[in-house]
Design a protein around this motif. Structure first.
Motif, PDB file in Angstrom:
ATOM      1  N   ALA A 334      61.661  18.927  -7.174  1.00 26.19           N
ATOM      2  CA  ALA A 334      62.879  19.089  -6.360  1.00 26.19           C
ATOM      3  C   ALA A 334      62.917  20.469  -5.707  1.00 26.19           C
ATOM      4  CB  ALA A 334      64.115  18.878  -7.239  1.00 26.19           C
ATOM      5  N   MET A 335      62.548  21.495  -6.455  1.00 27.80           N
ATOM      6  CA  MET A 335      62.572  22.851  -5.892  1.00 27.80           C
ATOM      7  C   MET A 335      61.570  22.968  -4.754  1.00 27.80           C
ATOM      8  SD  MET A 335      62.928  24.832  -9.532  1.00 27.80           S
ATOM      9  CE  MET A 335      63.465  26.461  -9.120  1.00 27.80           C
ATOM     10  N   THR A 336      60.404  22.379  -4.945  1.00 35.70           N
ATOM     11  CA  THR A 336      59.370  22.453  -3.916  1.00 35.70           C
ATOM     12  C   THR A 336      59.834  21.730  -2.643  1.00 35.70           C
ATOM     13  OG1 THR A 336      57.747  22.471  -5.698  1.00 35.70           O
ATOM     14  CG2 THR A 336      56.905  22.047  -3.491  1.00 35.70           C
ATOM     15  N   MET A 337      60.539  20.608  -2.821  1.00 32.49           N
ATOM     16  CA  MET A 337      61.066  19.880  -1.649  1.00 32.49           C
ATOM     17  C   MET A 337      62.057  20.738  -0.864  1.00 32.49           C
ATOM     18  SD  MET A 337      61.644  16.098  -3.301  1.00 32.49           S
ATOM     19  CE  MET A 337      62.397  15.330  -1.869  1.00 32.49           C
ATOM     20  N   LEU A 338      62.754  21.633  -1.577  1.00 34.37           N
ATOM     21  CA  LEU A 338      63.719  22.506  -0.903  1.00 34.37           C
ATOM     22  C   LEU A 338      63.058  23.770  -0.345  1.00 34.37           C
ATOM     23  CD1 LEU A 338      66.827  22.462  -3.273  1.00 34.37           C
ATOM     24  CD2 LEU A 338      66.679  21.545  -0.962  1.00 34.37           C
ATOM     25  N   GLY A 339      61.742  23.870  -0.522  1.00 36.35           N
ATOM     26  CA  GLY A 339      61.039  25.058  -0.036  1.00 36.35           C
ATOM     27  C   GLY A 339      61.158  26.241  -0.979  1.00 36.35           C
ATOM     28  N   LEU A 340      61.580  25.985  -2.235  1.00 39.29           N
ATOM     29  CA  LEU A 340      61.690  27.076  -3.209  1.00 39.29           C
ATOM     30  C   LEU A 340      60.405  27.159  -4.017  1.00 39.29           C
ATOM     31  CD1 LEU A 340      65.232  26.201  -4.647  1.00 39.29           C
ATOM     32  CD2 LEU A 340      64.712  27.916  -2.899  1.00 39.29           C
ATOM     33  N   LYS A 341      60.021  28.390  -4.367  1.00 37.78           N
ATOM     34  CA  LYS A 341      58.866  28.574  -5.240  1.00 37.78           C
ATOM     35  C   LYS A 341      59.410  28.798  -6.652  1.00 37.78           C
ATOM     36  CE  LYS A 341      54.666  31.372  -5.618  1.00 37.78           C
ATOM     37  NZ  LYS A 341      54.809  31.545  -7.046  1.00 37.78           N
ATOM     38  N   PRO A 342      59.185  27.832  -7.553  1.00 40.82           N
ATOM     39  CA  PRO A 342      59.817  27.952  -8.876  1.00 40.82           C
ATOM     40  C   PRO A 342      59.342  29.191  -9.639  1.00 40.82           C
ATOM     41  CG  PRO A 342      58.876  25.752  -8.563  1.00 40.82           C
ATOM     42  CD  PRO A 342      58.391  26.603  -7.427  1.00 40.82           C
ATOM     43  N   ASN A 343      60.310  29.899 -10.156  1.00 41.42           N
ATOM     44  CA  ASN A 343      60.034  31.085 -10.973  1.00 41.42           C
ATOM     45  C   ASN A 343      60.388  30.702 -12.411  1.00 41.42           C
ATOM     46  OD1 ASN A 343      59.687  33.727 -11.826  1.00 41.42           O
ATOM     47  ND2 ASN A 343      61.756  34.346 -11.201  1.00 41.42           N
ATOM     48  N   TYR A 344      59.389  30.362 -13.218  1.00 38.73           N
ATOM     49  CA  TYR A 344      59.635  29.881 -14.582  1.00 38.73           C
ATOM     50  C   TYR A 344      60.015  31.049 -15.481  1.00 38.73           C
ATOM     51  CZ  TYR A 344      57.120  25.937 -12.618  1.00 38.73           C
ATOM     52  OH  TYR A 344      56.722  24.912 -11.807  1.00 38.73           O
ATOM     53  N   LEU A 345      61.142  30.929 -16.133  1.00 36.37           N
ATOM     54  CA  LEU A 345      61.652  32.051 -16.930  1.00 36.37           C
ATOM     55  C   LEU A 345      61.850  31.660 -18.389  1.00 36.37           C
ATOM     56  CD1 LEU A 345      64.449  33.546 -14.618  1.00 36.37           C
ATOM     57  CD2 LEU A 345      62.137  34.437 -14.994  1.00 36.37           C
ATOM     58  N   PHE A 346      61.629  32.636 -19.254  1.00 35.40           N
ATOM     59  CA  PHE A 346      61.962  32.516 -20.673  1.00 35.40           C
ATOM     60  C   PHE A 346      63.101  33.491 -20.934  1.00 35.40           C
ATOM     61  CE2 PHE A 346      61.613  33.507 -25.157  1.00 35.40           C
ATOM     62  CZ  PHE A 346      61.436  32.254 -25.719  1.00 35.40           C
ATOM     63  N   SER A 347      64.251  32.980 -21.368  1.00 32.92           N
ATOM     64  CA  SER A 347      65.445  33.822 -21.478  1.00 32.92           C
ATOM     65  C   SER A 347      65.515  34.544 -22.825  1.00 32.92           C
ATOM     66  CB  SER A 347      66.689  32.946 -21.308  1.00 32.92           C
ATOM     67  OG  SER A 347      67.844  33.687 -21.612  1.00 32.92           O
ATOM     68  N   ASN A 348      65.957  35.787 -22.778  1.00 35.03           N
ATOM     69  CA  ASN A 348      66.153  36.536 -24.024  1.00 35.03           C
ATOM     70  C   ASN A 348      67.549  36.359 -24.594  1.00 35.03           C
ATOM     71  OD1 ASN A 348      63.572  37.657 -24.441  1.00 35.03           O
ATOM     72  ND2 ASN A 348      63.952  39.111 -22.794  1.00 35.03           N
ATOM     73  N   GLY A 349      68.311  35.430 -24.003  1.00 33.85           N
ATOM     74  CA  GLY A 349      69.634  35.091 -24.534  1.00 33.85           C
ATOM     75  C   GLY A 349      69.731  33.591 -24.723  1.00 33.85           C
ATOM     76  N   GLY A 350      70.580  33.168 -25.626  1.00 38.36           N
ATOM     77  CA  GLY A 350      70.741  31.739 -25.891  1.00 38.36           C
ATOM     78  C   GLY A 350      71.573  31.054 -24.821  1.00 38.36           C
ATOM     79  N   LEU A 351      71.326  29.774 -24.628  1.00 36.95           N
ATOM     80  CA  LEU A 351      72.031  28.950 -23.649  1.00 36.95           C
ATOM     81  C   LEU A 351      72.401  27.633 -24.334  1.00 36.95           C
ATOM     82  CD1 LEU A 351      69.070  29.277 -21.223  1.00 36.95           C
ATOM     83  CD2 LEU A 351      71.336  29.993 -20.479  1.00 36.95           C
ATOM     84  N   ASP A 352      73.326  26.880 -23.718  1.00 34.69           N
ATOM     85  CA  ASP A 352      73.564  25.520 -24.210  1.00 34.69           C
ATOM     86  C   ASP A 352      72.247  24.747 -24.305  1.00 34.69           C
ATOM     87  OD1 ASP A 352      76.277  25.756 -24.597  1.00 34.69           O
ATOM     88  OD2 ASP A 352      76.854  24.672 -22.780  1.00 34.69           O
ATOM     89  N   ALA A 353      71.298  25.086 -23.420  1.00 33.34           N
ATOM     90  CA  ALA A 353      69.995  24.412 -23.411  1.00 33.34           C
ATOM     91  C   ALA A 353      69.304  24.502 -24.775  1.00 33.34           C
ATOM     92  CB  ALA A 353      69.099  25.005 -22.324  1.00 33.34           C
ATOM     93  N   ASN A 354      69.502  25.612 -25.503  1.00 41.33           N
ATOM     94  CA  ASN A 354      68.873  25.736 -26.823  1.00 41.33           C
ATOM     95  C   ASN A 354      69.300  24.580 -27.726  1.00 41.33           C
ATOM     96  OD1 ASN A 354      68.893  28.483 -25.638  1.00 41.33           O
ATOM     97  ND2 ASN A 354      67.900  29.053 -27.543  1.00 41.33           N
ATOM     98  N   TRP A 355      70.622  24.286 -27.726  1.00 45.67           N
ATOM     99  CA  TRP A 355      71.120  23.223 -28.611  1.00 45.67           C
ATOM    100  C   TRP A 355      70.800  21.844 -28.060  1.00 45.67           C
ATOM    101  CZ3 TRP A 355      71.743  23.878 -33.408  1.00 45.67           C
ATOM    102  CH2 TRP A 355      72.144  25.128 -33.909  1.00 45.67           C
ATOM    103  N   LEU A 356      70.873  21.672 -26.732  1.00 45.82           N
ATOM    104  CA  LEU A 356      70.556  20.362 -26.164  1.00 45.82           C
ATOM    105  C   LEU A 356      69.110  20.008 -26.479  1.00 45.82           C
ATOM    106  CD1 LEU A 356      72.537  20.834 -22.861  1.00 45.82           C
ATOM    107  CD2 LEU A 356      73.016  19.131 -24.639  1.00 45.82           C
ATOM    108  N   ASP A 357      68.224  20.994 -26.363  1.00 46.93           N
ATOM    109  CA  ASP A 357      66.819  20.771 -26.712  1.00 46.93           C
ATOM    110  C   ASP A 357      66.695  20.409 -28.196  1.00 46.93           C
ATOM    111  OD1 ASP A 357      63.916  21.201 -25.599  1.00 46.93           O
ATOM    112  OD2 ASP A 357      63.964  22.113 -27.597  1.00 46.93           O
ATOM    113  N   LYS A 358      67.435  21.129 -29.036  1.00 44.31           N
ATOM    114  CA  LYS A 358      67.421  20.850 -30.481  1.00 44.31           C
ATOM    115  C   LYS A 358      67.927  19.421 -30.759  1.00 44.31           C
ATOM    116  CE  LYS A 358      67.562  22.125 -34.946  1.00 44.31           C
ATOM    117  NZ  LYS A 358      66.347  22.498 -35.688  1.00 44.31           N
ATOM    118  N   HIS A 359      68.894  18.953 -29.941  1.00 50.91           N
ATOM    119  CA  HIS A 359      69.410  17.588 -30.104  1.00 50.91           C
ATOM    120  C   HIS A 359      68.436  16.538 -29.549  1.00 50.91           C
ATOM    121  CE1 HIS A 359      73.130  19.179 -31.508  1.00 50.91           C
ATOM    122  NE2 HIS A 359      73.652  19.481 -30.348  1.00 50.91           N
ATOM    123  N   GLY A 360      67.281  16.968 -29.070  1.00 52.20           N
ATOM    124  CA  GLY A 360      66.262  16.019 -28.648  1.00 52.20           C
ATOM    125  C   GLY A 360      66.224  15.744 -27.157  1.00 52.20           C
TER     126      GLY A 360
END
Ligand SMILES: [Zn+2]
Length: 400
Positions: A334-360
């Motif tokens: 999707a990002m490429t279709m919009l002409g964006l170059k994805p910048n993959y990041l690893f965050s040093n802070g927690g996000l809801d994503a941490n728990w959603l990932d833990k929930h499978g």
């Protein structure tokens, strides 16, 4: 559909954002903003029967007005269910925010933060439902999740029941700044605390009869630093960070209350973060050992030492998706279709994503124009918000 034929009504999306920014809803007090989001969704054509709250707030250990808001949109084509998530709450500094447009930004009046973290996410999810319904766009079944109490410890995401998410196979969490940034992982955190019970004595008359809890704490932190557990931690078996946040006494008071008394009580609280749970635990244990060692160095005239009560417990788990995982591939497409170059990041802070990932549910986090968050200089970057809208629409509609 490509990015050029996306039927995005930018003015309508900005209207949603402006309205949601004007509703107060600091962490734990999300009832009003949840009602405003529900109202906007109903106006967009989502049936009331598709909008519900879970009971996560009953499990959250701090007072929370409402559960997570969950919305089901049936698919208009078959496919695995997608989850879009965001958080309803803002940091307390946003209370009373008065949003106003200033060129290509939305700003506050400078007395408060704005709340673009995370009303940008709320507006994007409302825009998504509205656009999908209005233009009858083809999309697989979608669940929208608006969590509570993200800012005060990721509580809503932590306490949700994964069965409430309708079997979603991947999640796009909207809670970031630049739409080119794709957060694919984040550290986990362990919290630790210690009570040091020393012994009071007159510091001028008989200092040797006292056991200074302050001194035990000071030596322990020095020891932790010497052993490499303080601040940035780099060891052969892992990396991470740590901090001492609170060094005080009983019930939020100072440690000790007079210069002429040997301090008999200290409470210290800190954290440890790492890309692996095991190493976050190792850092916390490193502090535990430092306190034990310090205890042995501070004795009264009879050889007695302080009594320590050191505890540590996980706060949230880490996660890290690889670039081949389906949700990362979908976001990249999707990002490429919009002409964006994805910048993959690893965050040093927690996000809801941490728990959603833990929930499978593997979860990426995308940006939608947040800027200078958690400060009175906070603003929303509207061109980035618009790109975030387009990115969300593509993520909901593209074929694999
Ligand atoms: Zn946020």
């Amino acid at each position: 559909m490509d990015s050029f034929t996306l039927p995005l009504d930018v003015a309508a999306a900005e209207d949603h954002l402006m309205r949601l920014l004007s509703v107060e809803g600091v962490t734990g007090q999300e009832a009003k903003i949840a009602a405003a989001v529900s109202e906007a969704l109903k106006k967009a054509g989502v049936p009331a029967s598709a909008i519900r709250f879970d009971d996560a707030n009953k499990r959250i250990p701090v007072p929370t007005e409402t559960g997570n808001l969950i919305v089901d949109l049936p698919g208009t084509r078959p496919g695995p269910r997608l989850l879009f998530s965001t958080h309803l709450d803002t940091v307390p500094l946003c209370a009373g925010a008065k949003p106003r447009r200033d060129g290509d930004r939305i700003v506050s009046d400078g007395a408060t933060a704005l709340g673009g973290d995370n009303r940008t996410g709320c507006a994007i999810l409302v825009m998504l439902a509205e656009t999908l319904l209005k233009h009858k766009l083809p999309h697989p079944p979608i669940t929208l999740l608006f969590t509570v109490r993200e800012e005060s410890g990721l509580h809503g995401a932590r306490e949700l029941n994964p069965a409430d998410l309708g079997g979603a196979v991947m999640c796009i969490n909207v809670d970031g700044q630049d739409p080119s940034d794709l957060i694919v992982g984040a550290v986990g955190q362990e919290n630790w605390e210690v009570e040091i019970k020393g012994k009071a004595s007159h510091a001028g008359v008989a200092p040797e009869k006292g056991i200074s809890a302050t001194l035990v704490g000071a030596i322990a932190l020095t020891e932790a630093k010497r052993e490499g557990w303080f601040g940035k931690v780099v060891k052969p078996d892992g990396t991470g960070t740590s901090n001492v946040g609170i060094f005080g006494g009983k019930s939020d008071k100072a440690a000790g209350d007079a210069t002429n008394v040997v301090t008999d009580y200290v409470f210290i609280k800190g954290e440890a973060r790492s890309p692996t749970s095991a190493f976050a635990t190792a850092i916390a244990k490193g502090f535990g050992q430092a306190f034990e060692k310090a205890k042995g160095e501070v004795k009264d005239h009879e050889g007695e030492t302080a009594i320590l009560a050191f505890t540590h417990k996980p706060s949230y788990p880490p996660f890290n998706l690889d670039e081949g995982s389906p949700v990362v591939k979908r976001a990249t497409k999707a990002m490429t279709m919009l002409g964006l170059k994805p910048n993959y990041l690893f965050s040093n802070g927690g996000l809801d994503a941490n728990w959603l990932d833990k929930h499978g549910i593997p979860t990426v986090t995308i940006g939608a124009g947040q800027a200078e968050i958690h400060t009175i200089k906070e603003y929303v970057n509207l061109p980035e918000f618009e790109t975030g809208c387009r990115l969300a629409l593509l993520l909901a509609t593209i074929e694999d």
